[in-house]
Scaffold this motif. Structure first.
Motif, mmCIF file in Angstrom:
data_model
loop_
_atom_site.group_PDB
_atom_site.id
_atom_site.type_symbol
_atom_site.label_atom_id
_atom_site.label_comp_id
_atom_site.label_asym_id
_atom_site.label_seq_id
_atom_site.Cartn_x
_atom_site.Cartn_y
_atom_site.Cartn_z
ATOM 1 N N ALA A 42 0.797 -1.220 -0.184
ATOM 2 C CA ALA A 42 0.040 -0.196 -0.041
ATOM 3 C C ALA A 42 0.712 1.242 -0.120
ATOM 4 C CB ALA A 42 -0.983 0.030 1.193
ATOM 5 N N TRP A 43 1.926 1.405 0.883
ATOM 6 C CA TRP A 43 2.864 2.234 1.042
ATOM 7 C C TRP A 43 3.521 2.715 -0.396
ATOM 8 C CZ3 TRP A 43 8.341 2.227 0.539
ATOM 9 C CH2 TRP A 43 8.831 3.607 0.843
ATOM 10 N N LYS A 44 3.944 1.431 -0.909
ATOM 11 C CA LYS A 44 4.622 1.733 -2.443
ATOM 12 C C LYS A 44 3.734 2.131 -3.717
ATOM 13 C CE LYS A 44 8.380 -0.470 -3.345
ATOM 14 N NZ LYS A 44 9.390 -1.201 -3.897
ATOM 15 N N LEU A 45 2.646 1.702 -3.492
ATOM 16 C CA LEU A 45 1.632 2.050 -4.673
ATOM 17 C C LEU A 45 0.897 3.313 -4.160
ATOM 18 C CD1 LEU A 45 0.079 -1.527 -5.376
ATOM 19 C CD2 LEU A 45 1.694 -0.259 -6.815
ATOM 20 N N GLY A 46 1.036 3.781 -3.040
ATOM 21 C CA GLY A 46 0.264 4.888 -2.809
ATOM 22 C C GLY A 46 -1.426 4.618 -2.559
ATOM 23 N N TRP A 47 -1.547 3.515 -2.384
ATOM 24 C CA TRP A 47 -2.925 2.957 -2.247
ATOM 25 C C TRP A 47 -3.545 2.839 -0.733
ATOM 26 C CZ3 TRP A 47 -3.526 -1.877 -5.950
ATOM 27 C CH2 TRP A 47 -3.311 -1.566 -6.917
ATOM 28 N N SER A 48 -4.780 2.835 -0.354
ATOM 29 C CA SER A 48 -5.159 2.472 0.988
ATOM 30 C C SER A 48 -4.818 1.162 1.200
ATOM 31 C CB SER A 48 -6.675 2.959 1.021
ATOM 32 O OG SER A 48 -7.538 2.016 0.320
ATOM 33 N N ILE A 49 -5.042 0.926 2.680
ATOM 34 C CA ILE A 49 -4.895 -0.652 2.937
ATOM 35 C C ILE A 49 -5.854 -1.323 2.595
ATOM 36 C CG2 ILE A 49 -4.579 -1.924 5.106
ATOM 37 C CD1 ILE A 49 -2.100 -0.397 4.716
ATOM 38 N N SER A 50 -6.966 -0.702 2.736
ATOM 39 C CA SER A 50 -8.281 -1.828 2.226
ATOM 40 C C SER A 50 -8.289 -1.886 0.810
ATOM 41 C CB SER A 50 -9.662 -0.845 2.709
ATOM 42 O OG SER A 50 -9.907 0.295 2.114
ATOM 43 N N ARG A 51 -7.763 -0.977 -0.001
ATOM 44 C CA ARG A 51 -7.892 -1.235 -1.403
ATOM 45 C C ARG A 51 -6.630 -2.284 -1.991
ATOM 46 N NH1 ARG A 51 -10.833 -1.101 -6.037
ATOM 47 N NH2 ARG A 51 -9.507 -0.373 -7.786
#
Length: 124
Positions: A42-51
């Protein structure tokens, strides 16, 4: 095949690609627990944890859009697009050229194994 099944199968290949990229390349086993790996991805992609968790488990209810797919490709270094198909076709053509030579019987098992390997790469 029903329209619902067709839509599901089309989405599943993208979901499967993202799931594989997340689990094998973006957040490999060396990171630790699944929770830590999902958080890292999530951190590397810049996404939310749930996504990220939905993509990690290839939840059939999600739809990966083009920008998300591009981001997964950039971070993982893997490609989903058809541009890989041409290079695979070139490799197969070179392998098949071995079958035309004087040592065709010697090369045939190698070419068959190479085709299987390239085919497996093409199913990512």
């Amino acid at each position: 095949m029903s329209e619902k099944e067709l839509g599901k199968s089309e989405m599943s290949s993208v979901e499967s690609f993202c799931q594989n990229a997340l689990q094998s390349t973006i957040a490999p086993l060396t990171i630790g627990s699944v929770k830590a790996r999902i958080t890292h991805a999530a951190w590397k992609l810049g996404w939310s944890i749930s996504r990220t968790k939905d993509a990690w488990y290839a939840d059939p209810r999600i739809s990966i859009d083009g920008a998300e797919l591009t981001r997964v490709e950039e971070v993982s270094g893997l490609t989903y697009a058809k541009r890989e198909l041409q290079s695979l076709d070139d490799l197969i053509a070179k392998a098949e050229a071995l079958l035309d030579g004087p040592e065709a019987d010697f090369h045939r098992p190698f070419v068959d194994a190479f085709r299987a390997f390239i085919g497996a790469l093409n199913r990512s």
